[in-house]
Design a protein around this motif. Structure first.
Motif, PDB file in Angstrom:
ATOM      1  N   ARG A   1       4.565  -8.487   5.651  1.00  0.00           N
ATOM      2  CA  ARG A   1       3.220  -8.454   6.227  1.00  0.00           C
ATOM      3  C   ARG A   1       2.162  -8.815   5.195  1.00  0.00           C
ATOM      4  NH1 ARG A   1       2.694  -3.037   6.922  1.00  0.00           N
ATOM      5  NH2 ARG A   1       3.988  -2.997   8.783  1.00  0.00           N
ATOM      6  N   GLY A   2       2.408  -8.390   3.949  1.00  0.00           N
ATOM      7  CA  GLY A   2       1.444  -8.628   2.880  1.00  0.00           C
ATOM      8  C   GLY A   2       0.605  -7.429   2.519  1.00  0.00           C
ATOM      9  N   PHE A   3       0.787  -6.326   3.217  1.00  0.00           N
ATOM     10  CA  PHE A   3       0.043  -5.090   2.946  1.00  0.00           C
ATOM     11  C   PHE A   3       0.753  -3.937   3.623  1.00  0.00           C
ATOM     12  CE2 PHE A   3      -1.986  -7.594   6.310  1.00  0.00           C
ATOM     13  CZ  PHE A   3      -1.854  -6.760   7.408  1.00  0.00           C
ATOM     14  N   ALA A   4       0.303  -2.718   3.324  1.00  0.00           N
ATOM     15  CA  ALA A   4       0.930  -1.506   3.866  1.00  0.00           C
ATOM     16  C   ALA A   4      -0.031  -0.782   4.789  1.00  0.00           C
ATOM     17  CB  ALA A   4       1.351  -0.584   2.717  1.00  0.00           C
ATOM     18  N   PHE A   5       0.546   0.039   5.657  1.00  0.00           N
ATOM     19  CA  PHE A   5      -0.228   0.919   6.522  1.00  0.00           C
ATOM     20  C   PHE A   5       0.144   2.370   6.248  1.00  0.00           C
ATOM     21  CE2 PHE A   5      -0.296  -2.670   9.777  1.00  0.00           C
ATOM     22  CZ  PHE A   5      -1.666  -2.882   9.686  1.00  0.00           C
TER      23      PHE A   5
END
Length: 265
Positions: free
Chosen positions: A189-193
């Protein structure tokens, strides 16, 4: 007993006791320390005496209590300036706070935990666990997962092996297998949640701060509530956050490795 204490002899034991004093969050009596200590009475007393003589711990004879020493304040201030991302990242953190109006967290990995080194509250502040100087779990925080996801496999596995995997909420990842799958998704995704994984109602989007060689230097997140945002709406902030993260990474690398930057230029 910590791994440090087991592996580093007297120095490790002294640091273990220092952590123990700090963990109480208030002046603490010898009897309280002894009750929680893995060391014999004589050993604990000797370690406390050494720490006191070195100014790392102070002793109040009126209250017969130990607390952290003033020397630690000096060392902490120097460490904050030399090793923390906070001073260098401050302009970008401030700008993000003004632009987005949401809570901004800046963090670094401290052994297997997340250390929050800076924070800006939202325009409409919300109550949450995180504060600058606090540590949090790596497996269920946005910044923790963002940093973990981009670490080399061996380092990532070492940190995963040290996670407690306590289920804070119904959405907390509670197994190493689930965490590994989530970290792979973060990279894709390119980032975290953080999907309400540490605190109910609290969500965030987080990015790793990477050196030019791809080494993880820290993490940055924008945190909000489910009443103000969804994970989908947080993604509209991605371009703004990514620009700030890239600028922080550049500023940190220019400061830490100026000669290397000049040579590459």
């Amino acid at each position: 007993m910590s791994d440090t204490a087991q592996g580093d002899g007297t120095v490790g034991k002294a640091l273990d006791v220092l952590d123990q004093v700090a963990g109480f969050g208030r002046p603490v009596r010898f009897s309280e320390l002894l009750d929680a200590s893995p060391y014999p009475k004589a050993t604990l007393y000797r370690l406390l005496q050494t720490l006191t003589k070195q100014g790392m711990v102070s002793f109040d004879p009126d209250r017969s209590a130990y607390s952290l020493g003033v020397r630690l304040v000096r060392l902490a201030h120097r460490a904050w300036r030399q090793s923390s991302l906070a001073p260098l990242a401050r302009p970008q953190v401030d700008a993000l706070s003004r632009t987005l109006g949401e809570t901004v967290h800046l963090a670094q990995m401290d052994n297997a935990q997340v250390l929050y080194v800076d924070k800006r509250n939202a325009a409409k502040p919300i109550e949450m666990y995180s504060q600058a100087g606090k540590v949090g779990p790596a497996y269920c925080t946005g910044v923790g997962k963002a940093m973990l996801a981009w670490m080399p496999a061996e380092e990532q596995e070492r940190i995963i092996s040290q996670q407690s995997f306590h289920g804070f909420t119904p959405t907390t990842l509670t197994t190493a297998e689930d965490l590994r799958a989530e970290l792979a998704e973060c990279v894709r995704r390119g980032f975290a949640f953080d999907n309400e994984e540490h605190e109910p109602g609290i969500i965030c989007i987080a990015f790793p701060i990477l050196s030019g060689a791809g080494r993880v230097m820290g993490g940055l997140s924008i945190t909000s509530t489910t009443t103000r945002h969804s994970l989908q709406s947080l993604q509209t902030m991605v371009p703004t956050i990514r620009t700030a993260v890239d600028r922080i990474a550049e500023d940190v690398e220019n400061w830490r490795f100026p000669d290397e930057i000049k040579e590459r230029a």
